[in-house]
Write a protein that holds these residues in place. Structure first.
Motif, PDB file in Angstrom:
ATOM      1  N   GLY A 179      69.639 -56.922   9.999  1.00 50.45           N
ATOM      2  CA  GLY A 179      70.265 -57.803  10.864  1.00 50.45           C
ATOM      3  C   GLY A 179      71.081 -57.319  12.316  1.00 50.45           C
ATOM      4  O   GLY A 179      71.667 -57.996  12.648  1.00 50.45           O
ATOM      5  N   GLY A 180      70.739 -55.865  12.496  1.00 45.61           N
ATOM      6  CA  GLY A 180      71.605 -55.386  13.599  1.00 45.61           C
ATOM      7  C   GLY A 180      70.558 -56.128  15.031  1.00 45.61           C
ATOM      8  O   GLY A 180      69.591 -56.887  14.742  1.00 45.61           O
ATOM      9  N   GLY A 181      71.306 -55.847  16.095  1.00 46.23           N
ATOM     10  CA  GLY A 181      70.590 -56.364  17.259  1.00 46.23           C
ATOM     11  C   GLY A 181      71.752 -56.362  18.602  1.00 46.23           C
ATOM     12  O   GLY A 181      72.608 -55.833  18.313  1.00 46.23           O
ATOM     13  N   LEU A 182      71.340 -56.903  19.440  1.00 47.09           N
ATOM     14  CA  LEU A 182      72.096 -56.730  20.819  1.00 47.09           C
ATOM     15  C   LEU A 182      72.725 -58.295  20.905  1.00 47.09           C
ATOM     16  O   LEU A 182      72.216 -59.325  20.657  1.00 47.09           O
ATOM     17  N   VAL A 183      74.034 -58.385  20.924  1.00 46.00           N
ATOM     18  CA  VAL A 183      74.906 -59.607  21.369  1.00 46.00           C
ATOM     19  C   VAL A 183      75.669 -59.402  22.201  1.00 46.00           C
ATOM     20  O   VAL A 183      76.314 -58.253  22.482  1.00 46.00           O
ATOM     21  N   GLN A 184      76.025 -60.385  22.813  1.00 45.35           N
ATOM     22  CA  GLN A 184      77.143 -60.387  23.961  1.00 45.35           C
ATOM     23  C   GLN A 184      78.578 -60.201  23.472  1.00 45.35           C
ATOM     24  O   GLN A 184      78.947 -60.833  22.300  1.00 45.35           O
ATOM     25  N   GLY A 185      79.577 -59.615  24.024  1.00 44.86           N
ATOM     26  CA  GLY A 185      80.997 -59.584  23.660  1.00 44.86           C
ATOM     27  C   GLY A 185      81.406 -61.083  23.167  1.00 44.86           C
ATOM     28  O   GLY A 185      81.060 -61.881  23.957  1.00 44.86           O
ATOM     29  N   GLY A 186      81.965 -61.113  22.085  1.00 48.18           N
ATOM     30  CA  GLY A 186      82.626 -62.295  21.731  1.00 48.18           C
ATOM     31  C   GLY A 186      81.789 -63.133  20.625  1.00 48.18           C
ATOM     32  O   GLY A 186      82.068 -64.038  20.223  1.00 48.18           O
ATOM     33  N   GLY A 187      80.503 -62.582  20.590  1.00 49.39           N
ATOM     34  CA  GLY A 187      79.583 -63.304  19.739  1.00 49.39           C
ATOM     35  C   GLY A 187      79.681 -62.808  18.392  1.00 49.39           C
ATOM     36  O   GLY A 187      80.700 -62.253  17.927  1.00 49.39           O
ATOM     37  N   SER A 188      78.534 -63.112  17.456  1.00 46.77           N
ATOM     38  CA  SER A 188      78.512 -62.980  16.093  1.00 46.77           C
ATOM     39  C   SER A 188      77.224 -62.345  15.744  1.00 46.77           C
ATOM     40  O   SER A 188      76.218 -62.630  16.208  1.00 46.77           O
ATOM     41  N   LEU A 189      77.289 -61.182  14.704  1.00 48.80           N
ATOM     42  CA  LEU A 189      76.048 -60.953  14.012  1.00 48.80           C
ATOM     43  C   LEU A 189      76.340 -60.738  12.433  1.00 48.80           C
ATOM     44  O   LEU A 189      77.569 -60.635  12.210  1.00 48.80           O
ATOM     45  N   SER A 190      75.288 -60.819  11.785  1.00 46.56           N
ATOM     46  CA  SER A 190      75.508 -60.750  10.432  1.00 46.56           C
ATOM     47  C   SER A 190      74.538 -59.913   9.904  1.00 46.56           C
ATOM     48  O   SER A 190      73.459 -59.639  10.155  1.00 46.56           O
ATOM     49  N   LEU A 191      75.178 -58.755   8.945  1.00 46.15           N
ATOM     50  CA  LEU A 191      74.156 -57.711   8.514  1.00 46.15           C
ATOM     51  C   LEU A 191      74.297 -58.052   7.115  1.00 46.15           C
ATOM     52  O   LEU A 191      75.161 -58.478   6.235  1.00 46.15           O
ATOM     53  N   SER A 192      72.904 -57.574   6.492  1.00 45.37           N
ATOM     54  CA  SER A 192      72.636 -57.460   5.017  1.00 45.37           C
ATOM     55  C   SER A 192      72.314 -56.138   4.553  1.00 45.37           C
ATOM     56  O   SER A 192      71.711 -55.573   5.331  1.00 45.37           O
TER      57      SER A 192
END
Length: 121
Positions: A8-21
């Motif tokens: 679930g990792g990756g690149l995201v812009q500030g203010g965004g969301s990510l989910s790790l499992s």
């Protein structure tokens, strides 16, 4: 053997969301606490969040109100929902599980290999 595999990792812009499992597999009798730690470049590994077998959670002050940890005991998985991400959240995120491999075994800590989260400004 016991394996912890993050995704679930990756690149995201500030203010965004990510989910790790993270999924634990192998010879497992019981999983106690599970958690997420992170290590930014040039810094020591630090605790992000933990969750007990009874779902009691703890969070680092820096992520309180933004990150949510959860687990599925039936699937031996732990997840981390990360919202309102900041550039300072950029790090390799590691899954951790304190578990027992057999009824008469000792509790031991196991680690995943990590997944990179990059937050751009």
């Amino acid at each position: 053997q016991v394996q912890l595999v993050e995704s679930g990792g990756g690149l995201v812009q500030g203010g965004g969301s990510l989910s790790l499992s993270c999924a634990a597999s192998g010879s497992i009798f019981r999983i106690n606490a599970m958690g997420w730690y992170r290590q930014a470049p040039g810094k020591q590994r630090e605790l992000v969040a933990t969750i007990s077998s009874g779902a009691t959670t703890t969070y680092a002050d820096s992520v309180k109100g933004r990150f949510t940890i959860s687990r599925d005991n039936t699937k031996n998985t732990v997840s981390l929902q990360m919202n309102s991400l900041k550039p300072e959240d950029t790090a390799v995120y590691y899954c951790n599980a304190n578990l027992r491999r057999g009824a008469w075994s000792s509790d031991m800590n196991y680690w995943g290999k990590g997944t990179l989260v990059t937050v751009s400004s």
